[in-house]
Design a protein around this motif. Structure first.
Motif, PDB file in Angstrom:
ATOM      1  N   GLU A  29       0.847  -1.194   0.000  1.00  0.00           N
ATOM      2  CA  GLU A  29       0.000   0.000   0.000  1.00  0.00           C
ATOM      3  C   GLU A  29       0.882   1.243   0.000  1.00  0.00           C
ATOM      4  O   GLU A  29       1.916   1.286   0.679  1.00  0.00           O
ATOM      5  CB  GLU A  29      -0.910   0.035   1.228  1.00  0.00           C
ATOM      6  CG  GLU A  29      -1.794   1.282   1.289  1.00  0.00           C
ATOM      7  CD  GLU A  29      -2.696   1.340   2.505  1.00  0.00           C
ATOM      8  OE1 GLU A  29      -3.539   2.254   2.582  1.00  0.00           O
ATOM      9  OE2 GLU A  29      -2.553   0.456   3.384  1.00  0.00           O
ATOM     10  N   GLU A  36       0.400   5.858  -1.115  1.00  0.00           N
ATOM     11  CA  GLU A  36      -0.582   6.932  -1.212  1.00  0.00           C
ATOM     12  C   GLU A  36      -1.467   6.836  -2.447  1.00  0.00           C
ATOM     13  O   GLU A  36      -2.527   7.451  -2.501  1.00  0.00           O
ATOM     14  CB  GLU A  36       0.117   8.299  -1.206  1.00  0.00           C
ATOM     15  CG  GLU A  36       1.057   8.509  -2.406  1.00  0.00           C
ATOM     16  CD  GLU A  36       1.737   9.857  -2.372  1.00  0.00           C
ATOM     17  OE1 GLU A  36       1.034  10.847  -2.074  1.00  0.00           O
ATOM     18  OE2 GLU A  36       2.957   9.917  -2.630  1.00  0.00           O
ATOM     19  N   GLN A  38     -13.199   0.087   0.095  1.00  0.00           N
ATOM     20  CA  GLN A  38     -13.765   1.408   0.358  1.00  0.00           C
ATOM     21  C   GLN A  38     -13.999   1.628   1.850  1.00  0.00           C
ATOM     22  O   GLN A  38     -13.746   2.719   2.374  1.00  0.00           O
ATOM     23  CB  GLN A  38     -15.058   1.574  -0.431  1.00  0.00           C
ATOM     24  CG  GLN A  38     -14.829   1.686  -1.936  1.00  0.00           C
ATOM     25  CD  GLN A  38     -16.112   1.810  -2.729  1.00  0.00           C
ATOM     26  OE1 GLN A  38     -17.208   1.569  -2.218  1.00  0.00           O
ATOM     27  NE2 GLN A  38     -15.989   2.178  -3.991  1.00  0.00           N
ATOM     28  N   LEU A  55     -10.572   2.364   3.520  1.00  0.00           N
ATOM     29  CA  LEU A  55     -10.065   3.717   3.280  1.00  0.00           C
ATOM     30  C   LEU A  55     -10.950   4.771   3.936  1.00  0.00           C
ATOM     31  O   LEU A  55     -10.453   5.804   4.403  1.00  0.00           O
ATOM     32  CB  LEU A  55      -9.949   3.963   1.771  1.00  0.00           C
ATOM     33  CG  LEU A  55      -8.912   3.091   1.056  1.00  0.00           C
ATOM     34  CD1 LEU A  55      -8.978   3.304  -0.445  1.00  0.00           C
ATOM     35  CD2 LEU A  55      -7.507   3.379   1.571  1.00  0.00           C
ATOM     36  N   GLU A  90      -8.994   8.317   4.670  1.00  0.00           N
ATOM     37  CA  GLU A  90      -8.275   8.649   3.452  1.00  0.00           C
ATOM     38  C   GLU A  90      -9.223   8.951   2.302  1.00  0.00           C
ATOM     39  O   GLU A  90      -8.800   9.507   1.290  1.00  0.00           O
ATOM     40  CB  GLU A  90      -7.345   7.497   3.046  1.00  0.00           C
ATOM     41  CG  GLU A  90      -6.119   7.353   3.919  1.00  0.00           C
ATOM     42  CD  GLU A  90      -5.099   6.401   3.315  1.00  0.00           C
ATOM     43  OE1 GLU A  90      -5.134   6.179   2.087  1.00  0.00           O
ATOM     44  OE2 GLU A  90      -4.266   5.885   4.073  1.00  0.00           O
ATOM     45  N   TRP A  91     -10.475   8.542   2.454  1.00  0.00           N
ATOM     46  CA  TRP A  91     -11.449   8.754   1.386  1.00  0.00           C
ATOM     47  C   TRP A  91     -12.830   8.929   1.991  1.00  0.00           C
ATOM     48  O   TRP A  91     -13.166   8.305   3.005  1.00  0.00           O
ATOM     49  CB  TRP A  91     -11.473   7.547   0.443  1.00  0.00           C
ATOM     50  CG  TRP A  91     -12.655   7.534  -0.476  1.00  0.00           C
ATOM     51  CD1 TRP A  91     -12.860   8.325  -1.567  1.00  0.00           C
ATOM     52  CD2 TRP A  91     -13.825   6.703  -0.373  1.00  0.00           C
ATOM     53  NE1 TRP A  91     -14.073   8.040  -2.155  1.00  0.00           N
ATOM     54  CE2 TRP A  91     -14.686   7.050  -1.438  1.00  0.00           C
ATOM     55  CE3 TRP A  91     -14.212   5.701   0.525  1.00  0.00           C
ATOM     56  CZ2 TRP A  91     -15.905   6.426  -1.632  1.00  0.00           C
ATOM     57  CZ3 TRP A  91     -15.431   5.088   0.323  1.00  0.00           C
ATOM     58  CH2 TRP A  91     -16.276   5.441  -0.737  1.00  0.00           C
ATOM     59  N   PRO A 131     -12.612   4.875  -4.794  1.00  0.00           N
ATOM     60  CA  PRO A 131     -11.573   3.863  -5.039  1.00  0.00           C
ATOM     61  C   PRO A 131     -12.106   2.783  -5.977  1.00  0.00           C
ATOM     62  O   PRO A 131     -13.250   2.341  -5.847  1.00  0.00           O
ATOM     63  CB  PRO A 131     -11.290   3.308  -3.640  1.00  0.00           C
ATOM     64  CG  PRO A 131     -11.636   4.443  -2.726  1.00  0.00           C
ATOM     65  CD  PRO A 131     -12.811   5.123  -3.352  1.00  0.00           C
ATOM     66  N   LYS A 158      -6.409   4.519  -5.591  1.00  0.00           N
ATOM     67  CA  LYS A 158      -6.959   5.458  -4.617  1.00  0.00           C
ATOM     68  C   LYS A 158      -7.341   6.788  -5.250  1.00  0.00           C
ATOM     69  O   LYS A 158      -8.025   7.603  -4.613  1.00  0.00           O
ATOM     70  CB  LYS A 158      -5.945   5.724  -3.505  1.00  0.00           C
ATOM     71  CG  LYS A 158      -5.653   4.541  -2.591  1.00  0.00           C
ATOM     72  CD  LYS A 158      -4.702   4.979  -1.484  1.00  0.00           C
ATOM     73  CE  LYS A 158      -4.396   3.869  -0.508  1.00  0.00           C
ATOM     74  NZ  LYS A 158      -3.522   4.329   0.604  1.00  0.00           N
ATOM     75  N   ASP A 159      -6.876   7.050  -6.461  1.00  0.00           N
ATOM     76  CA  ASP A 159      -7.173   8.331  -7.110  1.00  0.00           C
ATOM     77  C   ASP A 159      -7.350   8.107  -8.605  1.00  0.00           C
ATOM     78  O   ASP A 159      -6.959   7.066  -9.156  1.00  0.00           O
ATOM     79  CB  ASP A 159      -6.069   9.354  -6.833  1.00  0.00           C
ATOM     80  CG  ASP A 159      -4.685   8.853  -7.244  1.00  0.00           C
ATOM     81  OD1 ASP A 159      -4.415   8.781  -8.457  1.00  0.00           O
ATOM     82  OD2 ASP A 159      -3.887   8.512  -6.350  1.00  0.00           O
TER      83      ASP A 159
END
Length: 320
Positions: free
Chosen positions: A90, A92, A121, A124, A129-130, A140, A158-159
């Motif tokens: 994992e 960023e 999901q 995170l 983080e989300w 995600p 993640k993005d």
């Protein structure tokens, strides 16, 4: 805070069961925790979970607003109290998750909540983080898929930029995917390349292999090498050169050596003999072999990631 007045239809229910019905997105263990913490009040006071509600009782719920939404595919992650993820890596930008066999990657007609993407999901979201409630929030997403009963490494972005780059690298074959499989019999030659054209039957959710181009068919190529043979079985490593539905399963079956445990492409009597009820197939290794610029992911170039243990290898080929 939301307030409810118990009517005749709700009277007589236990508090915890009324809460599960009224706030279905709230995970059961979290609901029990909120009751203990007195974030669920009955007539202004904390209460026990098994108290029976009466007509006219006033309930005050000090619970985050998102749990009061109507359940949907988009908010199913809220129902996951403790995400179950076996993380291989994992950072960023992405996650590499070792998916266990039996888990679907996306919600389908048989499962809405207990899916790989829902657990990712939830993980995170709980790490903060989300959040889908931020403006223009990216959800995600998975960059590759694995069949329900196949295990192995799945890439999650993640993005949006990571998702775009990963999808392009997969299309351009700049990410190498290696599988371990157990097949019936021995391949001849022990190492080689399986090639053909796969035609998918949507009704049967199955593909057929042809040795010539066919309308609607897609080319498929798999490199393989035999690692060991024992007791009528062979352990093979496969490298996908294309990524078609059921590619490895269908190609080895067409070659006369179906995967151990594969009920769709193999023979039930052969699988019963070895006590395996689902395909012995695992996406155990990913290698990032970028030949073009990787953008924000260029640091991954030249790296590989591998799961430490594959159950069927230990069972059928111990000490490998």
């Amino acid at each position: 805070m939301k307030e409810y007045v118990i009517s005749k239809n709700d009277a007589g229910q236990r508090l915890d069961r009324w809460l599960a019905k009224t706030v279905p997105l709230l995970p059961g263990p979290l609901a029990q925790k909120y009751i203990r913490l007195k974030r669920v009040k009955v007539n202004g006071k904390g209460s026990k979970r098994d108290v029976r509600l009466q007509i006219g009782d006033v309930l005050q719920l000090y619970i985050n607003d998102e749990f009061f939404q109507q359940p949907s595919e988009e908010n199913a992650f809220l129902s996951v109290f403790q995400p179950r993820l076996d993380l291989v890596y994992e950072d960023e930008h992405l996650l590499l998750v070792n998916k266990r066999p039996g888990l679907v990657v996306h919600p389908d007609e048989t499962e809405r909540v207990n899916t790989l993407i829902t657990h990712i999901q939830a993980y995170l979201y709980q790490k903060k983080e989300w959040s889908p409630y931020r403006e223009h929030s990216f959800a995600p997403a998975l960059c590759n898929r694995i069949d329900r009963n196949t295990g192995g490494i799945v890439i999650a972005a993640k993005d949006a930029e990571t998702l775009r780059i990963m999808n392009q690298k997969i299309r351009d074959r700049e990410i190498s995917k290696y599988y371990l499989a157990i097949i019936h019999g021995k391949m001849n030659p022990p190492s080689g390349k399986l090639e053909g054209f796969l035609l998918k039957n949507e009704d049967k959710k199955q593909v057929k292999v042809f040795d010539h181009p066919i309308s609607g068919g897609k080319s498929a190529a798999t490199l393989y090498r035999t690692l060991q043979s024992r007791n009528g079985l062979s352990l093979v490593e496969c490298e996908l050169l294309t990524g078609r539905t059921h590619q490895i399963r269908a190609q080895f079956a067409a070659a006369g050596h179906p995967l151990l445990g594969d009920g769709k492409y193999g023979r039930e009597k052969d699988n019963k003999r070895y006590g395996r009820s689902f395909q012995a197939l695992y996406s155990y290794r990913l290698s990032f072999d970028f030949t073009t610029d990787g953008g924000i992911l260029d640091y991954l170039n030249g790296k590989y990631f591998q799961v430490s243990q594959v159950d069927f290898v230990d069972e059928y080929f111990p000490n490998t």
